[in-house]
Design a protein around this motif. Structure first.
Motif, PDB file in Angstrom:
ATOM      1  N   ILE A 149       6.241  21.921 -36.805  1.00  0.00           N
ATOM      2  CA  ILE A 149       5.380  20.827 -36.345  1.00  0.00           C
ATOM      3  C   ILE A 149       4.049  21.384 -35.879  1.00  0.00           C
ATOM      4  O   ILE A 149       3.984  22.359 -35.139  1.00  0.00           O
ATOM      5  CB  ILE A 149       6.020  20.056 -35.169  1.00  0.00           C
ATOM      6  CG1 ILE A 149       7.375  19.491 -35.591  1.00  0.00           C
ATOM      7  CG2 ILE A 149       5.095  18.928 -34.703  1.00  0.00           C
ATOM      8  CD1 ILE A 149       8.050  18.692 -34.497  1.00  0.00           C
ATOM      9  N   ARG A 150       2.985  20.745 -36.332  1.00  0.00           N
ATOM     10  CA  ARG A 150       1.649  21.083 -35.851  1.00  0.00           C
ATOM     11  C   ARG A 150       1.105  19.854 -35.131  1.00  0.00           C
ATOM     12  O   ARG A 150       1.042  18.772 -35.712  1.00  0.00           O
ATOM     13  CB  ARG A 150       0.744  21.432 -37.022  1.00  0.00           C
ATOM     14  CG  ARG A 150      -0.693  21.730 -36.612  1.00  0.00           C
ATOM     15  CD  ARG A 150      -1.537  22.035 -37.838  1.00  0.00           C
ATOM     16  NE  ARG A 150      -2.873  22.467 -37.466  1.00  0.00           N
ATOM     17  CZ  ARG A 150      -3.829  22.742 -38.343  1.00  0.00           C
ATOM     18  NH1 ARG A 150      -3.592  22.643 -39.635  1.00  0.00           N
ATOM     19  NH2 ARG A 150      -5.021  23.132 -37.925  1.00  0.00           N
ATOM     20  N   VAL A 151       0.722  20.037 -33.881  1.00  0.00           N
ATOM     21  CA  VAL A 151       0.167  18.915 -33.126  1.00  0.00           C
ATOM     22  C   VAL A 151      -1.320  19.155 -32.937  1.00  0.00           C
ATOM     23  O   VAL A 151      -1.723  20.183 -32.381  1.00  0.00           O
ATOM     24  CB  VAL A 151       0.845  18.769 -31.739  1.00  0.00           C
ATOM     25  CG1 VAL A 151       0.188  17.643 -30.953  1.00  0.00           C
ATOM     26  CG2 VAL A 151       2.333  18.503 -31.903  1.00  0.00           C
ATOM     27  N   ILE A 152      -2.103  18.230 -33.435  1.00  0.00           N
ATOM     28  CA  ILE A 152      -3.552  18.312 -33.261  1.00  0.00           C
ATOM     29  C   ILE A 152      -3.939  17.223 -32.274  1.00  0.00           C
ATOM     30  O   ILE A 152      -3.747  16.023 -32.536  1.00  0.00           O
ATOM     31  CB  ILE A 152      -4.283  18.121 -34.607  1.00  0.00           C
ATOM     32  CG1 ILE A 152      -3.905  19.270 -35.553  1.00  0.00           C
ATOM     33  CG2 ILE A 152      -5.798  18.078 -34.387  1.00  0.00           C
ATOM     34  CD1 ILE A 152      -4.519  19.156 -36.930  1.00  0.00           C
ATOM     35  N   GLN A 153      -4.446  17.660 -31.135  1.00  0.00           N
ATOM     36  CA  GLN A 153      -4.763  16.696 -30.089  1.00  0.00           C
ATOM     37  C   GLN A 153      -6.096  16.022 -30.397  1.00  0.00           C
ATOM     38  O   GLN A 153      -7.101  16.684 -30.623  1.00  0.00           O
ATOM     39  CB  GLN A 153      -4.841  17.412 -28.741  1.00  0.00           C
ATOM     40  CG  GLN A 153      -5.294  16.540 -27.612  1.00  0.00           C
ATOM     41  CD  GLN A 153      -6.599  16.997 -26.988  1.00  0.00           C
ATOM     42  OE1 GLN A 153      -6.868  18.186 -26.907  1.00  0.00           O
ATOM     43  NE2 GLN A 153      -7.409  16.055 -26.536  1.00  0.00           N
ATOM     44  N   MET A 154      -6.068  14.701 -30.405  1.00  0.00           N
ATOM     45  CA  MET A 154      -7.307  13.948 -30.602  1.00  0.00           C
ATOM     46  C   MET A 154      -7.877  13.557 -29.250  1.00  0.00           C
ATOM     47  O   MET A 154      -7.126  13.385 -28.289  1.00  0.00           O
ATOM     48  CB  MET A 154      -7.013  12.664 -31.402  1.00  0.00           C
ATOM     49  CG  MET A 154      -6.518  12.892 -32.797  1.00  0.00           C
ATOM     50  SD  MET A 154      -7.669  13.778 -33.828  1.00  0.00           S
ATOM     51  CE  MET A 154      -9.076  12.650 -33.829  1.00  0.00           C
ATOM     52  N   PRO A 155      -9.184  13.383 -29.161  1.00  0.00           N
ATOM     53  CA  PRO A 155      -9.756  12.854 -27.921  1.00  0.00           C
ATOM     54  C   PRO A 155      -9.089  11.529 -27.571  1.00  0.00           C
ATOM     55  O   PRO A 155      -8.763  10.732 -28.456  1.00  0.00           O
ATOM     56  CB  PRO A 155     -11.227  12.641 -28.289  1.00  0.00           C
ATOM     57  CG  PRO A 155     -11.501  13.640 -29.355  1.00  0.00           C
ATOM     58  CD  PRO A 155     -10.227  13.719 -30.146  1.00  0.00           C
ATOM     59  N   MET A 156      -8.881  11.344 -26.285  1.00  0.00           N
ATOM     60  CA  MET A 156      -8.156  10.166 -25.805  1.00  0.00           C
ATOM     61  C   MET A 156      -9.065   9.175 -25.110  1.00  0.00           C
ATOM     62  O   MET A 156      -9.971   9.577 -24.382  1.00  0.00           O
ATOM     63  CB  MET A 156      -7.136  10.600 -24.773  1.00  0.00           C
ATOM     64  CG  MET A 156      -5.907  11.218 -25.351  1.00  0.00           C
ATOM     65  SD  MET A 156      -5.003  12.111 -24.102  1.00  0.00           S
ATOM     66  CE  MET A 156      -5.653  13.741 -24.363  1.00  0.00           C
ATOM     67  N   GLY A 157      -8.747   7.922 -25.300  1.00  0.00           N
ATOM     68  CA  GLY A 157      -9.451   6.878 -24.551  1.00  0.00           C
ATOM     69  C   GLY A 157      -8.663   6.579 -23.286  1.00  0.00           C
ATOM     70  O   GLY A 157      -8.138   5.487 -23.127  1.00  0.00           O
ATOM     71  N   GLY A 158      -8.597   7.569 -22.425  1.00  0.00           N
ATOM     72  CA  GLY A 158      -7.816   7.405 -21.196  1.00  0.00           C
ATOM     73  C   GLY A 158      -6.365   7.781 -21.427  1.00  0.00           C
ATOM     74  O   GLY A 158      -5.854   7.681 -22.535  1.00  0.00           O
ATOM     75  N   ALA A 159      -5.741   8.281 -20.376  1.00  0.00           N
ATOM     76  CA  ALA A 159      -4.330   8.669 -20.485  1.00  0.00           C
ATOM     77  C   ALA A 159      -3.642   8.463 -19.125  1.00  0.00           C
ATOM     78  O   ALA A 159      -2.709   7.663 -19.036  1.00  0.00           O
ATOM     79  CB  ALA A 159      -4.199  10.110 -20.938  1.00  0.00           C
ATOM     80  N   PHE A 160      -4.087   9.181 -18.105  1.00  0.00           N
ATOM     81  CA  PHE A 160      -3.578   9.025 -16.743  1.00  0.00           C
ATOM     82  C   PHE A 160      -2.077   9.265 -16.645  1.00  0.00           C
ATOM     83  O   PHE A 160      -1.410   8.680 -15.802  1.00  0.00           O
ATOM     84  CB  PHE A 160      -3.924   7.628 -16.201  1.00  0.00           C
ATOM     85  CG  PHE A 160      -5.313   7.187 -16.538  1.00  0.00           C
ATOM     86  CD1 PHE A 160      -5.532   6.173 -17.449  1.00  0.00           C
ATOM     87  CD2 PHE A 160      -6.414   7.821 -15.974  1.00  0.00           C
ATOM     88  CE1 PHE A 160      -6.825   5.791 -17.788  1.00  0.00           C
ATOM     89  CE2 PHE A 160      -7.711   7.446 -16.299  1.00  0.00           C
ATOM     90  CZ  PHE A 160      -7.915   6.425 -17.206  1.00  0.00           C
ATOM     91  N   GLY A 161      -1.564  10.105 -17.509  1.00  0.00           N
ATOM     92  CA  GLY A 161      -0.131  10.369 -17.467  1.00  0.00           C
ATOM     93  C   GLY A 161       0.648   9.550 -18.473  1.00  0.00           C
ATOM     94  O   GLY A 161       1.807   9.829 -18.755  1.00  0.00           O
ATOM     95  N   GLY A 162       0.016   8.530 -19.035  1.00  0.00           N
ATOM     96  CA  GLY A 162       0.743   7.655 -19.947  1.00  0.00           C
ATOM     97  C   GLY A 162       0.830   8.178 -21.365  1.00  0.00           C
ATOM     98  O   GLY A 162       1.450   7.566 -22.226  1.00  0.00           O
ATOM     99  N   LYS A 163       0.144   9.290 -21.612  1.00  0.00           N
ATOM    100  CA  LYS A 163       0.152   9.795 -22.979  1.00  0.00           C
ATOM    101  C   LYS A 163       0.775  11.179 -23.048  1.00  0.00           C
ATOM    102  O   LYS A 163       0.184  12.128 -23.556  1.00  0.00           O
ATOM    103  CB  LYS A 163      -1.276   9.758 -23.553  1.00  0.00           C
ATOM    104  CG  LYS A 163      -1.729   8.319 -23.784  1.00  0.00           C
ATOM    105  CD  LYS A 163      -3.100   8.211 -24.416  1.00  0.00           C
ATOM    106  CE  LYS A 163      -3.439   6.739 -24.617  1.00  0.00           C
ATOM    107  NZ  LYS A 163      -4.832   6.531 -25.035  1.00  0.00           N
ATOM    108  N   LEU A 164       1.958  11.291 -22.523  1.00  0.00           N
ATOM    109  CA  LEU A 164       2.774  12.460 -22.802  1.00  0.00           C
ATOM    110  C   LEU A 164       3.592  12.102 -24.036  1.00  0.00           C
ATOM    111  O   LEU A 164       3.170  11.282 -24.840  1.00  0.00           O
ATOM    112  CB  LEU A 164       3.609  12.845 -21.588  1.00  0.00           C
ATOM    113  CG  LEU A 164       2.870  13.756 -20.577  1.00  0.00           C
ATOM    114  CD1 LEU A 164       1.853  12.971 -19.785  1.00  0.00           C
ATOM    115  CD2 LEU A 164       3.825  14.445 -19.654  1.00  0.00           C
TER     116      LEU A 164
END
Lengths: 307, 163, 806
Positions: C229-244
């Motif tokens: 698996i390769r995970v490429i992190q994209m810029p996020m429009g906010g996360a605050f812990g909700g995007k694990l």
């Protein structure tokens, strides 16, 4: 079959002809702020599966009907075209003529929504939280409807039948809101309680029109109380000169009217939408809204008398 | 059945063949690749999708694409000219009014429209104009500062905003 | 005026991208030939899946794949490091909450995908459901997961000191129960991701905070090994812990496998509310005792926490709620019992603050109650008991730096506490000495404190710490690869500042890469307030290593240059130097770098630009860039003991004190927050502009948590699933905010810096609750503090008062 067909007729006649003759269901499109989300594929039903909603076969846009926009003089009434955007109600010209509507419009949703949404859309959609409904009732407004069979004018209290139900007949569209000039220029008051100070849903509102030019003359004061449950309650109360007594009297008259409305609240869909606001609290705020609106109208009356 | 429309988007003429049920938001993002216009809720509550329609800010998620036939649309991509940031864009970047940046395009466009109408807004004017825009990152404090700074930039250059 | 970048108010480096709409978020990402995915979700909170018929959907033109729980072998899995394997990518025999994923479709366009969803027929056998954690603990309650035999997923129970002896010494004891609801992170960009396979290797482009943990979790969920698996992190429009870790990414992967094409899935806003990972709701009963002089002596706590249907990071969150706040003050006698309970609601997860906002709401309210009992200034009570630098707490935390007392003093100072607090004396019996006690509006002031961690070792077994790779190219441009993600809070800018500071180059020369697990160090990601302290230390060390290498090389180069033509010395590249015996020795220790120029202080003519130095290095090393790495292994930290939870879990602890001023309308019960004065001990402010933004944003979330936010459900279905019904603060709701940064200069943090972003949210709700009590003598113990609750409490108090008077 996906989607719907779209037409953008250039005249009112074309619109009405189409609505009368089309095979299949047709819906008129005004500003779209209520209709567009409803039309989307996704409609969250009670079961939560996002599925296709009830789509019409045809969507008929009214945006080219410039004759339905703006203010016009109808003799003893001011006529506001149904396609008039809400933001126009805030603007200088219309705002000065009908200050109650200006006060209400300024607090509706956001500037972006007011740039798209229309007077006709707000009234015909019949949402229980429609902010123009109470003021229209207080102003004893009439709704002008047109179809291929001609025009008819209906009092707004006969037009609005309940949440999302109006007297709009098949093939009819609303062309104008008509407001008696004498009431438009009367002293007014408005107070609303919503789920939030802005961008919320109105749960209770009080719109007051106090037509007396002479302060001592005990003319009836019109108060329209909406509780987003059923149709606005209209109260016409003769008021004595003294504000304190006036408020007590109105409140007394109102209590039973409000109780009746409030008892419907739990049953209607508003409660399902806002279960975190208890009905007893809405009732309190409704009464406060009435008091506040009356006080507002009263102080305007006093100011006029002083002037 | 698709409908042909002609619209001017960011100063360019476009003829588009659109599905009637598609929102302006969808068409701008997918047919024209203007992903600067954001989808935050698709119900008119968050302002992330705001574009200027004939100069006025609207929620593009609530406008059907077919309805913009003959209109001018400005998205965030249409604001900077020749790589130079507009006053509003500059102000937002400078004072830290941008964190994740998702609400920013809508905020900037609405601000642009505000300053065109009212070149010297009070803090209350700013808040009333941006009440339809949600931001979860900044707490809005620097956004109000940014709008007022942008107004100052405008005034000091004696510029009246034009599209 | 210092030239240093540390402490500089630098706007975010990717600001221009964001204000022009060029910044590509996860939800914006697209690949050629990509399909659109949609998920079919359960309308029922608890049911057996009798059949799932996808035949009509399969046949719809434009549909490339329809998958269900039977499409492949889906192992039972949970998030990284979690041993309770109660989840599966798609439901097989049962659905456990409204929104649970049953099937998914990939089609050529969004309309087709949606139409296909409607063509999938599912037969359910509805089962009794349970929604409240307390009810779910009852013996007769329906079991969410029968295989575990209970709804109690995790129990923790630990003691310190001697509780009974502690309470015996108490002059005043308060006891009460506090509840906090499920709230949603409300990130503006919904969950989004794109998945594609190349052979048997999966790549996902996703908006997510923890790429490396995702690699582990998704490998578990899909039954493959993490190296595939390769995970490429994209810029996020906010996360605050909700995007694990989020199941939707795996569903996209499964669809992409079956369809043979990339698949993109983006949640609608309603789906996000329905099937996100909301904050763990808690019911906390607390009993706290203090001596007459305010010294805290004992504390007993029972926490019941809602896990939802699937275990996410609930156990770690509950642990944080169980023990962190105890370290805020000097307290020796503690007993805490905590239970994490399954219910038929969405699996709960991380949200800024973890479990701290919940626990601090209870604790800081209870302390205020104690202050009332003792007729003591609540700020004095905090100061009396404050943890100090050098303390070893009852839980084994080593407090390397602590500015808590300063935070209390500063926040009360800027709030005008000394004038505003003593005007009211409130007591439970309702005795009040108040000016204008009968006025409609009453003002009050309240204080609350909190602490947090800077990274921690409590629930992830792997490691803690961070590492970074750094590369300098022949134009002097620096690329840093880190394992920590930028969520939009600006960690990339802060890291760039640190790297540029160490290297003596302009900050614009530094680029911090987004995380790509094929290339980046395998850091744990951004959560637990770890980015600045752990990631920052790694970046700093990597930059220092690069600097060492650069200067060693430059010293050599300068000595060789001594004999060369001056003209050659200014050339950017490629000219060979005549080797001449150097006339002096230049050591790397003698050299300095400033503004991208390497020079010898005692001889300004001996200089070369960084570009020149790296260019020559590159040519001498067959075109290599100048590379270095740094790793930061957190000192003095260990995983907590599995039962007692004892152990020093973090290398640096930030502290916060906030003072809220409110105005309560006695007629309507409405609480208006007038101002918040916040003092934050963050060790050292690397970038004050960004730090202010963090505090302001967190305060807005704290305000929402305190007064307006609540996920409303009915029969397990989330009814507050739009921004119209889920009330997040808007621009018109914000109070005035005053911020002070207290710099306690942590010995371990880079330049003394500790975490900031998470704790900024935690004290707000109790500060407001305490201010409301100060204003009108009623205490709301059940968040959010809404007008109807306040009005009801005021009227009840009045009736009780009347009854007593009679």
């Amino acid at each position: 079959m996906q989607g719907f067909d779209y037409l953008c007729p250039g005249s009112l006649e074309e619109v009405l002809d189409f609505l009368a003759s089309c095979e299949g269901s047709a819906r008129p499109l005004a500003g779209g702020t209520n209709l567009v989300p409803q039309l989307r594929w996704r409609e969250v039903k009670a079961g939560c599966i996002e599925m296709r909603g009830n789509r019409p076969d045809f969507l008929v846009s009214l945006r080219r009907l410039k004759e339905l926009e703006g203010l016009s003089d109808g003799g003893d009434v001011w006529r506001i075209g149904s396609m008039t955007k809400l933001k126009v109600l805030e603007q200088a010209h219309l705002g000065e003529i009908i200050p109650l509507l200006r006060a209400v419009a300024g607090g509706m949703a956001s500037p972006e929504i007011r740039n798209s949404a229309t007077v006709g859309g707000n009234l015909c959609n019949g949402s229980p939280a429609a902010d123009l409904m109470g003021p229209a009732h207080a102003l004893n407004a009439r709704v002008r409807l047109a179809s291929v069979s001609g025009e008819r004018v209906v009092g707004v209290d006969k037009f609005y039948l309940g949440p999302h139900r109006t007297a709009l007949g098949k093939g009819e569209i609303m062309t104008a809101l008509e407001l008696p000039k004498t009431l438009c220029s009367a002293a007014w008051g408005f107070s609303a309680y919503a789920t939030r100070p802005s961008m919320g849903m109105t749960l209770a509102s009080a719109s007051v029109i106090a037509p007396s030019a002479e302060f001592q003359e005990a003319r009836p004061i019109r108060l329209a109380l909406t509780l987003s449950s059923g149709r606005p309650a209209i109260l016409e109360v003769a008021l004595p000169a003294d504000l304190e007594t006036a408020q007590d009297i109105v409140e007394g008259e109102l209590q039973s009217a409000i109780r009746k409305q409030v008892s419907k609240i739990a049953a209607c869909h508003y409660s399902q939408e806002n279960p975190q606001v208890p009905a007893w609290y809405v009732e309190r705020r409704a009464i406060m809204a009435c008091r506040h609106a009356i006080a507002q109208a009263w102080s305007q009356l006093a100011a006029r008398r002083g002037a | 059945m698709r409908v042909d429309i002609d619209a001017v988007v960011n100063g360019r003429n476009h003829r588009l063949s659109v599905v009637p049920s598609h929102s302006l938001l969808q068409v701008l993002r997918e047919d024209l690749g203007l992903t600067g216009v954001k989808n935050g809720c698709e119900e008119g509550d968050c302002g992330a999708c705001v574009v200027l329609l004939n100069g006025e800010p609207v929620n593009s998620c609530l406008v059907l694409a077919v309805e913009v036939d003959g209109c001018e649309v400005t998205t965030i991509e249409g604001l900077s000219h020749d790589g130079e940031l507009s006053h509003v864009q500059q102000a937002f970047a400078q004072v830290g009014a941008v964190q994740c940046g998702y609400c920013t395009p809508g905020m900037v466009l609405a601000t642009q429209a505000l300053l065109t109408r009212n070149p010297d807004p009070t803090a209350d004017d700013v808040k009333a104009a941006l009440v339809g825009h949600l931001c979860r990152c900044t707490g809005y404090v620097k956004i109000v500062e940014a709008v007022q700074l942008a107004a100052e930039f405008q005034r000091s250059e004696g510029v009246t905003m034009h599209e | 005026m210092s030239d240093t970048l540390i402490g500089k108010r630098l706007p975010m480096m990717d600001g221009p991208d964001k204000v022009t709409g060029q910044h590509v978020f996860g939800a914006d990402f697209a690949l050629p030939g990509m399909l659109w995915g949609r998920v079919l979700r359960s309308p029922l909170p608890h049911a057996r899946l009798l059949s799932v018929d996808t035949s009509r959907a399969d046949r719809l033109p434009g549909v490339y794949a329809v998958v269900t729980g039977d499409s492949m072998d889906f192992p039972k899995y949970s998030v990284a490091g979690q041993k309770l394997l109660d989840d599966q990518v798609l439901a097989t025999d049962k659905v456990h909450y409204v929104g649970d994923e049953i099937a998914a479709v990939a089609a050529t366009d969004a309309d087709t995908a949606e139409e296909a969803l409607g063509l999938i027929s599912v037969e359910y056998e509805e089962l009794p459901a349970v929604f409240d954690p307390v009810e779910a603990m009852n013996p007769g309650a329906p079991l969410v997961h029968e295989e575990f035999g209970t709804n109690i997923a995790v129990t923790m129970d630990f003691e310190r000191g001697n509780l009974i002896k502690g309470f015996l010494e108490a002059y005043a004891v308060v006891e009460d129960e506090f509840t906090t609801p499920m709230v949603h992170q409300g990130y503006l960009e919904p969950q989004a991701g794109v998945a594609a396979w190349h052979g048997d290797r999966l790549t996902v482009w996703i908006s997510m905070q923890t790429p490396e943990l995702a690699r582990i979790t998704y490998a578990n969920g899909l039954g493959i090994t993490p190296d595939r698996i390769r995970v490429i992190q994209m810029p996020m429009g906010g996360a605050f812990g909700g995007k694990l870790e989020y199941k939707m990414h795996m569903i996209a992967a499964v669809l992409a496998k079956f369809a043979g094409k990339p698949v993109k899935i983006v949640n609608t806003r309603r789906e996000d509310f329905m099937a996100g990972t909301p904050r763990v709701p808690m019911r906390i009963r607390m009993r706290v005792g203090a001596k007459k002089d305010g010294t805290l002596v004992a504390k007993e706590t029972h926490i019941i926490a809602g896990n939802g249907a699937y275990t996410n990071y609930g156990p770690g969150i509950m642990l944080s709620a169980a023990h962190r706040h105890d370290n805020l003050y000097r307290l020796d006698n503690i007993h805490t019992r905590a239970q994490l309970v399954w219910t038929n609601m969405a699996g709960t997860g991380c949200f800024r603050g973890f479990g701290n906002p919940q626990s601090h709401f209870a604790f800081e309210s209870a302390l205020d109650m104690l202050a009332v009992e003792l007729a003591m200034d609540p700020a004095e009570l905090r100061l009396k008991n404050s943890t100090q630098t050098g303390d070893l707490t009852a839980h084994g935390w080593v407090i390397g730096s602590c500015g808590l007392s300063d935070c209390v003093r500063e926040s009360t100072r800027i709030a005008g506490w000394a004038e505003k607090w003593p005007n009211r004396v409130t007591g439970d019996t309702g005795t009040r000495e108040v000016a204008a006690a009968d006025g409609r509006f009453a003002r009050g002031i309240g204080i609350a404190c909190c602490l947090h961690v800077s990274g921690n070792r409590t629930f992830l077994p792997y490691f803690d710490g961070a590492s970074a790779f750094i590369r300098i190219n022949e134009q002097g441009r620096v690329l840093v690869q880190v394992g920590e993600t930028d969520l939009g809070q600006g960690s990339r800018t802060v890291f760039a500042q640190m790297a540029a500071e160490e290297l003596g180059i302009p900050v614009e020369w530094v680029h911090i890469a987004t995380v790509d697990t094929d290339i980046s160090p395998h850091g744990l990601g951004t959560f637990g307030d770890r980015a600045t302290t752990l990631g920052g230390n790694a970046v700093r060390k990597a930059a220092q290593a690069a600097r060492e290498k650069l200067l060693a090389w430059s010293a050599q180069a300068m000595m060789s240059k001594e004999g060369a033509q001056p003209a050659a010395a200014s050339a950017a590249g490629g000219r060979s130097l005549r080797m001449v015996e150097p006339t002096r020795r230049i050591r790397k220790e003698d050299l300095k770098i400033k503004d991208g120029v390497i020079y010898l202080p005692e001889d300004p003519d001996m200089r070369m630009t960084v570009q020149e130095a790296v260019c020559q290095y590159s040519y001498d090393h067959a075109g290599s860039t100048l590379n270095a790495e740094g790793d930061f292994v957190v000192p003095g930290v260990s995983m907590v003991h599995p039962e007692t939870k004892y152990g020093n879990i973090s290398c640096a602890y930030p502290f916060v004190a906030q003072v809220a001023e409110v105005e309560v309308d006695r007629l309507t019960g409405e609480v208006k927050v007038l101002s918040v004065s916040a003092a934050h001990d963050l060790g050292r402010t690397i970038n004050p502009l960004l730090a202010e933004g963090q505090v302001q944003g967190a305060l807005a979330q704290g305000l929402g948590f305190a007064t307006t936010e609540q996920m409303v459900t009915q029969g397990g279905r989330v009814t507050s699933d739009t921004f119209r019904r889920y009330h997040m603060p808007r621009i018109t709701d914000m109070p005035s905010i005053r911020t002070v940064f207290v710099e306690s200069d942590d010995p371990v943090g880079p330049y003394g810096a500790k975490g900031l972003a998470e704790p900024a949210l935690t004290p707000t709700a109790p500060a407001i609750a305490n201010a409301v009590y100060h204003a009108v003598g009623v205490r709301i113990r059940d968040l959010p503090i809404t007008a109807d609750k306040v009005l009801m409490a005021l009227e009840t108090k009045e009736k009780l008062g009347e009854a007593r008077r009679r």
